[in-house]
Enzyme design. Structure first.
Site, short mmCIF file in Angstrom:
data_model
loop_
_atom_site.label_atom_id
_atom_site.label_comp_id
_atom_site.label_asym_id
_atom_site.label_seq_id
_atom_site.Cartn_x
_atom_site.Cartn_y
_atom_site.Cartn_z
N MET A 165 -4.82 -4.74 7.61
CA MET A 165 -4.15 -3.44 7.56
C MET A 165 -2.61 -3.54 7.59
O MET A 165 -1.93 -2.56 7.75
CB MET A 165 -4.66 -2.53 8.68
CG MET A 165 -6.13 -2.14 8.55
SD MET A 165 -6.61 -1.63 6.87
CE MET A 165 -5.69 -0.09 6.72
N VAL A 187 6.86 -33.55 12.05
CA VAL A 187 8.18 -34.18 12.11
C VAL A 187 9.10 -33.55 11.09
O VAL A 187 8.68 -33.24 9.98
CB VAL A 187 8.10 -35.69 11.74
CG1 VAL A 187 9.37 -36.40 12.16
CG2 VAL A 187 6.89 -36.34 12.32
N HIS A 194 -7.57 5.43 -4.17
CA HIS A 194 -7.08 5.44 -5.55
C HIS A 194 -6.29 4.16 -5.82
O HIS A 194 -5.52 3.73 -4.96
CB HIS A 194 -6.17 6.65 -5.79
CG HIS A 194 -6.86 7.95 -5.55
ND1 HIS A 194 -6.19 9.09 -5.17
CD2 HIS A 194 -8.18 8.30 -5.63
CE1 HIS A 194 -7.06 10.10 -5.02
NE2 HIS A 194 -8.27 9.63 -5.29
N GLY A 196 3.75 2.71 -11.69
CA GLY A 196 3.75 1.64 -12.69
C GLY A 196 3.50 0.30 -12.02
O GLY A 196 3.22 0.24 -10.83
N HIS A 250 -8.48 -3.30 2.11
CA HIS A 250 -7.40 -2.66 2.88
C HIS A 250 -7.51 -1.14 2.80
O HIS A 250 -7.50 -0.44 3.82
CB HIS A 250 -6.04 -3.13 2.34
CG HIS A 250 -4.87 -2.41 2.92
ND1 HIS A 250 -4.10 -2.94 3.92
CD2 HIS A 250 -4.36 -1.18 2.66
CE1 HIS A 250 -3.14 -2.07 4.26
NE2 HIS A 250 -3.28 -0.99 3.50
N GLU A 251 -7.65 -0.63 1.59
CA GLU A 251 -7.70 0.83 1.42
C GLU A 251 -8.92 1.42 2.13
O GLU A 251 -8.89 2.52 2.68
CB GLU A 251 -7.73 1.21 -0.07
CG GLU A 251 -6.48 0.80 -0.83
CD GLU A 251 -5.19 1.29 -0.18
OE1 GLU A 251 -5.20 2.36 0.47
OE2 GLU A 251 -4.17 0.58 -0.30
N ASP A 290 2.49 -34.35 16.05
CA ASP A 290 1.95 -33.21 15.30
C ASP A 290 2.70 -32.97 13.99
O ASP A 290 2.12 -32.68 12.96
CB ASP A 290 2.06 -31.92 16.13
CG ASP A 290 0.92 -31.82 17.11
OD1 ASP A 290 -0.05 -32.57 16.95
OD2 ASP A 290 1.00 -30.99 18.02
N ILE A 339 3.89 0.24 -5.38
CA ILE A 339 2.70 0.76 -4.72
C ILE A 339 1.46 0.37 -5.52
O ILE A 339 1.40 0.60 -6.72
CB ILE A 339 2.80 2.29 -4.57
CG1 ILE A 339 3.98 2.64 -3.65
CG2 ILE A 339 1.50 2.87 -4.04
CD1 ILE A 339 4.29 4.13 -3.60
N CYS A 352 0.84 -1.18 0.00
CA CYS A 352 0.00 0.00 0.00
C CYS A 352 0.88 1.24 0.00
O CYS A 352 1.98 1.24 0.56
CB CYS A 352 -0.86 -0.03 1.26
SG CYS A 352 -1.81 1.46 1.55
N HIS A 367 -1.67 1.59 9.37
CA HIS A 367 -1.12 0.24 9.19
C HIS A 367 -0.89 -0.49 10.50
O HIS A 367 -0.53 0.10 11.51
CB HIS A 367 0.18 0.31 8.38
CG HIS A 367 -0.08 0.56 6.94
ND1 HIS A 367 0.80 1.23 6.13
CD2 HIS A 367 -1.13 0.22 6.16
CE1 HIS A 367 0.30 1.30 4.91
NE2 HIS A 367 -0.88 0.70 4.90
N HIS A 378 -8.27 2.39 5.56
CA HIS A 378 -7.72 3.75 5.69
C HIS A 378 -8.84 4.79 5.56
O HIS A 378 -8.86 5.78 6.28
CB HIS A 378 -6.69 4.03 4.59
CG HIS A 378 -5.42 3.26 4.73
ND1 HIS A 378 -4.69 3.25 5.90
CD2 HIS A 378 -4.74 2.48 3.85
CE1 HIS A 378 -3.60 2.50 5.73
NE2 HIS A 378 -3.62 2.01 4.50
CA LIG Z 1 2.31 0.32 -8.74
CA LIG Z 2 0.37 -32.64 11.38
ZN LIG Z 3 -4.13 9.25 -5.22
ZN LIG Z 4 -2.41 0.81 3.56
#
Ligand SMILES: [Ca+2]
Ligand SMILES: [Ca+2]
Ligand SMILES: [Zn+2]
Ligand SMILES: [Zn+2]
Length: 455
Positions: free
Chosen positions: A239, A425, A199, A179, A221-222, A423, A183, A107, A231, A225
């Site tokens: 988050m 190994v 956005h 790009g 997630h956004e 459980d 982000i 993010c 975060h 915010h």
């Molecule tokens: Ca990007």
């Molecule tokens: Ca197991």
């Molecule tokens: Zn923006």
């Molecule tokens: Zn975020």
């Protein structure tokens, strides 16, 4: 419940893992862990680190660099903040684990520090939450975008807010996108004008599947915010700043996010307060593992939808979603082993396993009777694979591809001190480790969480 760790002769290597995934059951996974490539201590790395810290840790931007007196010190301090946030070793140095973390898609909102809420705790006062999708991405149909945003909205349902805008574009808010990858999106905290708007980088490939990047998950997630959350450093939280895939159809808001939103808007009106999945705590002394395996010198410890990855050269044991590395793998893996000779890892769930890429196979292929419903644990040692089921174990000959005669045997008869179910190994060194987690007591060597570098 008991743990048994059988540990024998593993060659530590710096080789990165290669596994290949599948639906249901069991899986051989072929995956290239993210590496830092040519990011050595070079100028490129320096620019990259600086840029990351400027974006997410309030390192003063280029414009003011000349004014930065002890700029190296500032960078070290910001690096430490970042390492602290992500639970890495706090060294102030851009080491391998730090660089790997910085390269993950995430993010665009800064992490600031560990506070759950945006400073000043801005929140909405209005009673009705509505939104508007300003424009669409060409990569998904309009209906798919509508569905993803609607579903993301519902993750936080029962809340109050105001008109929010969702936009796929580059958009003149002084936070340009970068790009593909890097982000993915950003959003604004509650407030006038642009407040609450989200956005999305129009240059990402947006999907409704496990392929990068699932629009619903990023939007949910956004939207957090938009409601006023910042975060979380809980890697299982919605988050958390980095992207991780989670199956949308069964998605439930994690407990950490429920706590965050309730801290801001108060508890739900519902008499039964909502609860969500919690992230396992790495050094919880009661921690048990679903399955453990070695993988080319690393160790993987599976638990629900998470796994820890322990690398011999990296001091921090990293907790991740299984889906981050293997998007199509199911959660709740029950047993796993590495066959070093064939360089494969086999994962089991219920009656299924898989050594091919496409279709899970049935454990009857190993020669198990139909009464065996699931494997508790498995480990390969010197051309033989040991399978633990309830209080018995089988031994499989990897070369003859046949179950050895005379099995199953009782676990207690061969592995003294291990009388109950196993459980998980795995093998390592020339030792034998046993843990009685039923009584929270170690029968040999040490506690299980020692494997996660806990004291
Ligand atoms: Ca990007
Ligand atoms: Ca197991
Ligand atoms: Zn923006
Ligand atoms: Zn975020």
């Amino acid at each position: 419940m008991k743990y048994l760790f059988l540990c024998i002769n593993i060659n530590w290597s710096t080789d990165r893992g290669a596994l290949l995934s599948n639906r249901y059951c069991s899986f051989k996974v072929n995956l290239q862990f993210v590496t830092e490539g040519n990011f050595t201590a070079s100028f490129l790395m320096f620019v990259f680190v600086q840029h990351y810290l400027e974006n997410f840790y309030q390192l003063p931007t280029t414009r003011y660099r000349s004014e930065r007196k002890n700029s190296a010190n500032v960078i070290v301090e910001k690096l430490k903040e970042m390492q602290q946030f992500f639970g890495l070793n706090v060294t102030g140095k851009p080491n391998q684990e730090t660089l790997e973390m910085m390269q993950k898609p995430r993010c665009g909102v800064p992490d600031l520090d560990n506070f759950m809420l945006t400073p000043g705790n801005p929140k909405w006062k209005q009673a009705n939450l509505t939104y508007r999708i300003v424009n669409y991405t060409p990569q998904l149909s309009k209906a798919d975008v509508d569905t993803a945003i609607e579903k993301a909205f519902q993750v936080w349902s029962g809340l109050k807010a105001v008109m929010l805008n969702f936009a796929f574009s580059d958009h003149g808010d002084n936070s340009p996108f970068d790009g593909p990858n890097g982000i993915l999106a950003h959003a604004f905290q509650p407030g006038q004008g642009i407040g609450g708007d989200a956005h999305f980088d129009a240059e990402e490939t947006w999907t409704k599947t496990s392929k990068n990047y699932n629009l619903f998950l990023v939007a949910a997630h956004e939207f957090g915010h938009s409601l006023g959350l910042s975060h979380s450093s809980d890697p299982g939280a919605l988050m958390y700043p980095n992207y991780a895939f989670n199956e949308p159809s069964t998605y439930a808001l994690p407990q950490d996010d429920i706590n965050g939103i309730q801290a801001l808007y108060g508890p739900s009106n519902n008499p039964i307060q909502p609860t969500g999945p919690s992230t396992p705590r790495t050094c919880d002394p009661r921690l048990t593992f679903d399955a453990v395996t070695t993988l080319r010198g690393e160790m993987l410890f599976f638990k629900d939808k998470f796994f820890w990855r322990r690398h011999p050269q990296i001091p921090t044991v990293e907790l991740n979603f299984i889906s981050l590395f293997w998007p199509s793998l199911p959660t709740g893996i029950q047993a796993a082993y590495e066959d070093i000779d064939s360089d494969q890892v086999f994962l089991f769930k219920g009656k299924c396993y898989d050594i091919q890429q496409d279709y899970p196979k049935h454990i009857s292929n190993y020669g198990f009777p139909s009464s065996v419903q699931a494997i508790d644990g498995a480990v390969s040692y010197r051309t033989k694979t040991y399978f633990f089921v309830n209080n018995q174990f089988w031994r499989y000959d990897n070369q003859r591809q046949f179950m050895d005669p005379g099995y199953p045997k009782s676990i207690a008869s061969t592995f003294q001190g291990i009388e109950n179910r196993v459980d998980a190994v795995f093998q390592r060194n020339s030792k034998y480790y046993a843990f009685d987690l039923n009584n929270h007591r170690v029968t040999r060597v040490d506690r299980s969480v020692r494997w996660l570098n806990c004291r």
